[in-house]
Design a protein around this motif. Structure first.
Motif, PDB file in Angstrom:
ATOM      1  N   ALA A  99      37.804  52.108  35.314  1.00 48.90           N
ATOM      2  CA  ALA A  99      38.180  50.706  35.133  1.00 48.90           C
ATOM      3  C   ALA A  99      36.932  49.839  35.188  1.00 48.90           C
ATOM      4  CB  ALA A  99      39.175  50.264  36.207  1.00 48.90           C
ATOM      5  N   THR A 100      36.985  48.731  34.477  1.00 44.29           N
ATOM      6  CA  THR A 100      35.952  47.690  34.543  1.00 44.29           C
ATOM      7  C   THR A 100      36.658  46.358  34.726  1.00 44.29           C
ATOM      8  OG1 THR A 100      34.466  48.937  33.085  1.00 44.29           O
ATOM      9  CG2 THR A 100      34.043  46.585  33.352  1.00 44.29           C
ATOM     10  N   ASN A 101      36.343  45.664  35.812  1.00 43.85           N
ATOM     11  CA  ASN A 101      37.032  44.427  36.156  1.00 43.85           C
ATOM     12  C   ASN A 101      36.042  43.283  36.356  1.00 43.85           C
ATOM     13  OD1 ASN A 101      39.622  45.722  36.308  1.00 43.85           O
ATOM     14  ND2 ASN A 101      39.048  46.513  38.330  1.00 43.85           N
ATOM     15  N   ASN A 102      36.337  42.159  35.732  1.00 46.60           N
ATOM     16  CA  ASN A 102      35.632  40.897  35.998  1.00 46.60           C
ATOM     17  C   ASN A 102      36.678  39.897  36.474  1.00 46.60           C
ATOM     18  OD1 ASN A 102      33.039  41.750  35.140  1.00 46.60           O
ATOM     19  ND2 ASN A 102      33.637  41.461  33.000  1.00 46.60           N
ATOM     20  N   VAL A 103      36.610  39.575  37.756  1.00 43.95           N
ATOM     21  CA  VAL A 103      37.663  38.785  38.388  1.00 43.95           C
ATOM     22  C   VAL A 103      37.054  37.548  39.040  1.00 43.95           C
ATOM     23  CG1 VAL A 103      39.498  38.798  40.123  1.00 43.95           C
ATOM     24  CG2 VAL A 103      39.012  40.867  38.821  1.00 43.95           C
ATOM     25  N   GLU A 130      42.593  43.953  47.819  1.00 53.07           N
ATOM     26  CA  GLU A 130      44.054  44.044  47.892  1.00 53.07           C
ATOM     27  C   GLU A 130      44.727  43.881  46.531  1.00 53.07           C
ATOM     28  OE1 GLU A 130      44.660  41.460  51.773  1.00 53.07           O
ATOM     29  OE2 GLU A 130      42.660  41.558  50.906  1.00 53.07           O
ATOM     30  N   LEU A 131      43.990  43.336  45.549  1.00 51.63           N
ATOM     31  CA  LEU A 131      44.540  43.154  44.207  1.00 51.63           C
ATOM     32  C   LEU A 131      44.396  44.399  43.344  1.00 51.63           C
ATOM     33  CD1 LEU A 131      43.077  39.610  43.431  1.00 51.63           C
ATOM     34  CD2 LEU A 131      45.439  40.135  44.040  1.00 51.63           C
ATOM     35  N   ARG A 132      43.521  45.318  43.751  1.00 57.06           N
ATOM     36  CA  ARG A 132      43.202  46.497  42.938  1.00 57.06           C
ATOM     37  C   ARG A 132      43.993  47.706  43.412  1.00 57.06           C
ATOM     38  NH1 ARG A 132      37.225  48.981  43.021  1.00 57.06           N
ATOM     39  NH2 ARG A 132      38.186  50.263  44.636  1.00 57.06           N
ATOM     40  N   VAL A 157      50.007  39.772  42.936  1.00 62.29           N
ATOM     41  CA  VAL A 157      50.161  40.157  44.341  1.00 62.29           C
ATOM     42  C   VAL A 157      50.165  38.913  45.223  1.00 62.29           C
ATOM     43  CG1 VAL A 157      49.106  41.371  46.282  1.00 62.29           C
ATOM     44  CG2 VAL A 157      49.144  42.431  44.022  1.00 62.29           C
ATOM     45  N   LYS A 158      51.175  38.810  46.072  1.00 63.10           N
ATOM     46  CA  LYS A 158      51.333  37.649  46.952  1.00 63.10           C
ATOM     47  C   LYS A 158      50.632  37.868  48.285  1.00 63.10           C
ATOM     48  CE  LYS A 158      55.818  37.930  46.756  1.00 63.10           C
ATOM     49  NZ  LYS A 158      57.263  37.619  46.974  1.00 63.10           N
ATOM     50  N   ALA A 159      50.569  36.817  49.063  1.00 58.40           N
ATOM     51  CA  ALA A 159      49.989  36.908  50.407  1.00 58.40           C
ATOM     52  C   ALA A 159      50.949  37.658  51.324  1.00 58.40           C
ATOM     53  CB  ALA A 159      49.718  35.517  50.965  1.00 58.40           C
ATOM     54  N   ARG A 186      48.261  49.640  47.504  1.00 57.89           N
ATOM     55  CA  ARG A 186      49.134  49.866  46.357  1.00 57.89           C
ATOM     56  C   ARG A 186      49.133  48.676  45.410  1.00 57.89           C
ATOM     57  NH1 ARG A 186      54.772  53.034  47.651  1.00 57.89           N
ATOM     58  NH2 ARG A 186      53.909  54.791  48.818  1.00 57.89           N
ATOM     59  N   ALA A 187      48.667  47.510  45.889  1.00 55.72           N
ATOM     60  CA  ALA A 187      48.691  46.263  45.115  1.00 55.72           C
ATOM     61  C   ALA A 187      50.119  45.889  44.736  1.00 55.72           C
ATOM     62  CB  ALA A 187      47.799  46.368  43.884  1.00 55.72           C
TER      63      ALA A 187
END
Length: 815
Positions: free
Chosen positions: A489-493, A574-576, A586-588, A636-637
């Motif tokens: 994976a490649t992520n730019n967040v 936590e988002l991944r 994904v919520k708090a 698990r996100a």
């Protein structure tokens, strides 16, 4: 720049005909006293949490400044100061003693807030494989546990490592993202040699602290009062600390440099390796007092961790006494990791008047992390000779080759976190109002290329959840070969956060019963933006409250209750999910805290003691389930679980040996989660029991010869399953964790011990000691290595042991 111009303009007008008195108010033990009233002619101020004060006086006029506190005797000081000049005056106040069963009346503000003060001198003396503030918290902190002596991370009351807030001088600090094991961590951000105060709360904390589910660690770095140099050296590394103050006493600076090498511990493990770690960091804290109204602080940090690991072979014995087994592994390849961290923060503080303080803080944190490895392992299971009468007792007599495993990773991450924050503190009569607002931008660039190929008995194992399953050697499989695990994976967040808080505190009396209240609320809005994914925004509101009462009893008792709604908006980790995909939806996670506590101060053997007890319950919803492998957390996100944590903590501390402070702690915890309504099971942090001892002693005839004992026992946590496994199938626990470290040192000279030895005349401090880590040589384990045998369709869990018995020599010098 306009911010500074405005400050200079107002201060130049306001202080044309005034003078200033400032300093630090301490008790007879040299510890700062908070909330001391410093007044003249019914005008004045109070000391802050560091005991410091600044008071404007009329110039060229003799006035009487009065220092008063409910727990200390009053001191009067006559002064006459020329125009635009500063007088530094740091008095020591004597404790006021009332004749109520010889109980000493002391300030209880931090106790009322549920904040635990950890003595910094105890932290510096504690023998620990990873000495520092976090290591001490695991031993004496209420609700704190940890079962990895090579890690600075800790769990608090059922939470994981990501659920703990850490502040240094009011500035939040972070930990690296990609670290997998404790031996890769090196050094904590917090440098104990720069630290003045340590405060800790294990739950039910105030709204002024941030948005996390479990705890807050509040560190205050010191402002030097004079020039000094400190040096520490041991077989594990060393540190250098330098501090000073300018002639006009406006500029203060402290610098700390540290180096650490974990080879001494790793070489005691059951894996033969060529291990070359190099952990280095440099920190500085600089303050400049422009005048008695405005000051500017700078906190900077540079950290570089180089981790080079070349495994050669491994032999791990496991099984039972009647059927002992051994895992034998031969390796090829190596691992090369690097973690570079840069951090800088600038804080301006402006005292509008004696009752209003404004703070503006801006900080930037950058971490550049590389994790590259190719390691091929050939493994087999062997039988161990269990015949006590045999010359080859304990040797591996027969080894059956099972398979091989190739692990590959090319993981790179670059994270930049910038923020700006404003705070205001207003005192009005007995009321304290605090407000704050913060904007934060998180820019994450992450590339993950990670896979694992497993060969068993000549057959490549397919992923456990991929159909069709392996059926070799009985039926051949003709499909394509697939890695057992594979993540690409490649992520730019980018994550934008806006948060704020407001709270009110009041301390009052009903007759002679003291009451303390705190009410507050936090709010946060965040938006997650990633390439190819729809932007998502979320908002949470977090009300919190605290109440404490100190009855007018003969016994020195304090009761407190606190609670509220605590949210943890997701960070990038936590988002991944486990496949590397980012989920902005994904919520708090939410936790409702309820904490009931009691502090009982008493005298035993005519010496002071304190018993602290707390009972707590936490109800968690929108839980994001996770697994823990050593110190790596994988989410698990998804918000597909609910959970709870309930427990009880107790600690007694005091002078069990006259003149020293010792601690005995106990904790009980039960935490469970319900994933997708399948029923409650133990969470990965379900550490049921904890017993800890920190004992200090000295030789009566040679009081300069001191001893420190650090002992911890924790029951095992659920961690015996592979990270990909169904937690409802694998609920096996690791072995109980027991470790005992002991240290002895001879103090040739320090602030309390002088000497006539000529060569020590130029030293402020000089001590030499030895430390024995894990003195009972207990084989503790942190995770399992899972060996898969295709012929028998089974997975065998082999414990990964932590460090064994290690001897260290330590030298400490102060100039």
């Amino acid at each position: 720049m306009s911010f500074l111009v405005v400050f200079f303009f107002f201060t130049s007008i306001a202080f044309a005909q005034t003078a200033t008195i400032k300093g630090t108010v301490k008790n007879e033990e040299g510890k700062p006293i908070e909330d001391v009233s410093v007044i003249y002619n019914q005008k004045g101020t109070t000391t802050d949490s560091n005991g410091t004060y600044t008071l404007s006086l009329p110039a060229n006029t003799e006035v009487t400044v009065i220092f008063s506190h409910i727990a200390y005797t009053t001191l009067n000081k006559k002064v006459k100061i020329p125009k635009n000049r500063n007088l530094f005056f740091s008095p020591k106040l004597k404790i006021k003693i009332e004749e109520i069963e010889t109980v000493v009346v002391k300030d209880k503000k931090d106790d009322a807030q549920g904040i635990d003060k950890v003595p910094i001198e105890t932290i510096k003396k504690l023998p620990s494989a990873n000495a520092g503030i976090e290591g001490t918290l695991k031993n004496i902190g209420l609700g704190v546990s940890g079962n990895n002596e090579l890690s600075t991370q800790y769990n608090v009351r059922g939470g994981n490592y990501d659920e703990n807030l850490v502040y240094v001088n009011g500035i939040e600090v972070y930990r690296p993202f990609l670290v997998r094991s404790g031996q890769q961590e090196g050094l904590s951000f917090v440098n104990p040699n720069l630290t003045q105060n340590v405060k800790f709360s294990a739950g039910g904390f105030q709204a002024k602290y941030g948005d996390k589910l479990s705890s807050v660690l509040d560190i205050t770095y010191k402002k030097p009062k004079s020039f000094g140099i400190g040096l520490e050296a041991s077989l594990l590394g060393g540190s250098l600390t330098a501090e000073g103050i300018s002639k006009d006493q406006k500029l203060t600076a402290i610098l700390g440099a540290r180096y650490r090498n974990n080879s001494l511990f790793v070489n005691k493990k059951d894996i033969e390796t060529n291990f070359k770690p190099n952990f280095t960091d440099v920190q500085t804290y600089i303050t400049y007092q422009f005048n008695n109204k405005f000051s500017l602080d700078f906190l900077g940090n540079f950290s570089l961790n180089n981790y080079k690991y070349t495994p050669v072979s491994r032999e791990t014995k496991f099984g039972t006494i009647s059927d002992p087994k051994a895992l034998i592994v031969n390796y090829r390849g190596k691992e090369t990791d690097q973690y570079l961290t840069l951090f800088g923060a600038l804080k301006g503080t402006y005292l509008v008047n004696d009752n209003l303080k404004l703070e503006l803080t801006s900080s930037a944190y950058n971490t550049q992390e590389e994790e590259h490895y190719d390691i091929l392992a050939f493994y087999g299971i062997g039988n161990v000779n269990a015949d006590f009468g045999s010359d080859s007792f304990g040797d591996v007599e027969f080894s059956q080759a099972i398979g091989s495993q190739l692990d590959h990773a090319r993981n790179d991450l670059d994270a930049l976190i910038t923020n700006i924050q404003v705070k205001a503190t207003l005192k009005k009569d007995k009321h304290l109002f605090e407000f704050g607002a913060k904007y934060q931008l998180e820019d994450i660039k992450d590339r993950i290329v990670e896979w694992e190929v497993i060969d068993s008995a000549g057959f490549s194992l397919r992923p456990p959840n991929l159909l069709p399953n392996n059926d070799e050697p009985y039926n051949s499989y003709t499909g394509p070969i697939v890695p057992f695990t594979s993540v690409r994976a490649t992520n730019n967040v980018q994550i934008n956060r806006i948060s704020g808080f407001g709270q009110w505190s009041k301390s009052t009396y009903i007759n002679d019963t003291q009451l303390w209240f705190n009410l507050g609320v936090r709010a946060q809005n965040w938006k997650v933006k990633a390439e190819g994914i729809e932007e998502k925004g979320h908002t949470v509101i977090s009300p919190r409250a605290q109440f404490a009462i100190k009855p007018d009893w003969k016994k020195d008792m304090l009761f407190r209750v606190s609670g509220g709604y605590y949210y943890q908006p997701p960070f990038y980790r936590e988002l991944r999910d486990s496949s590397g995909m980012v989920h902005p939806e994904v919520k708090a996670q939410r936790s409702i805290h309820f904490v009931l506590g009691n502090d009982y101060s008493f005298k035993l053997w005519n010496r002071p003691f304190k018993l602290v007890t707390e009972a707590y319950y936490k109800s968690l919803t929108d839980v994001n389930p996770f697994t823990v492998d050593n110190v790596q957390i994988r989410y698990r996100a998804e918000n597909n679980a609910k959970a709870y944590a309930v427990g009880f903590d107790a600690r007694i501390n005091g002078e069990f040996v006259e003149g020293t402070e010792s601690y005995f702690s106990f904790g009980y915890l039960k935490t469970e989660e319900n994933i997708d309504n399948q029923g409650y099971i133990a969470r990965p942090t379900d550490q049921r029991l904890k017993f800890a001892v920190l004992f200090q002693d000295y030789v009566p005839n040679y009081p300069n010869l001191k001893m420190y004992l650090n002992m911890v026992y924790n029951t095992g946590v659920p961690g015996g399953s592979p990270s990909y496994a169904d937690p409802y199938v694998f609920q096996s626990r690791l072995k109980d964790y027991f470790r005992s470290d002991i240290g002895m040192s001879y103090v040739f000279k320090d602030a309390e011990n002088t000497t006539n030895i000529k060569w020590l005349e130029n030293f402020k401090e000089f001590s030499l000691g030895i430390e024995l880590f894990n003195m009972f040589d207990v084989q503790n384990s942190i995770t399992n290595t899972w060996v898969r045998d295709i012929s028998s369709s089974r997975s065998i869990g082999i414990p990964n042991y932590l460090s064994g018995r290690v001897l260290n020599v330590k030298l400490k010098i102060g100039l």
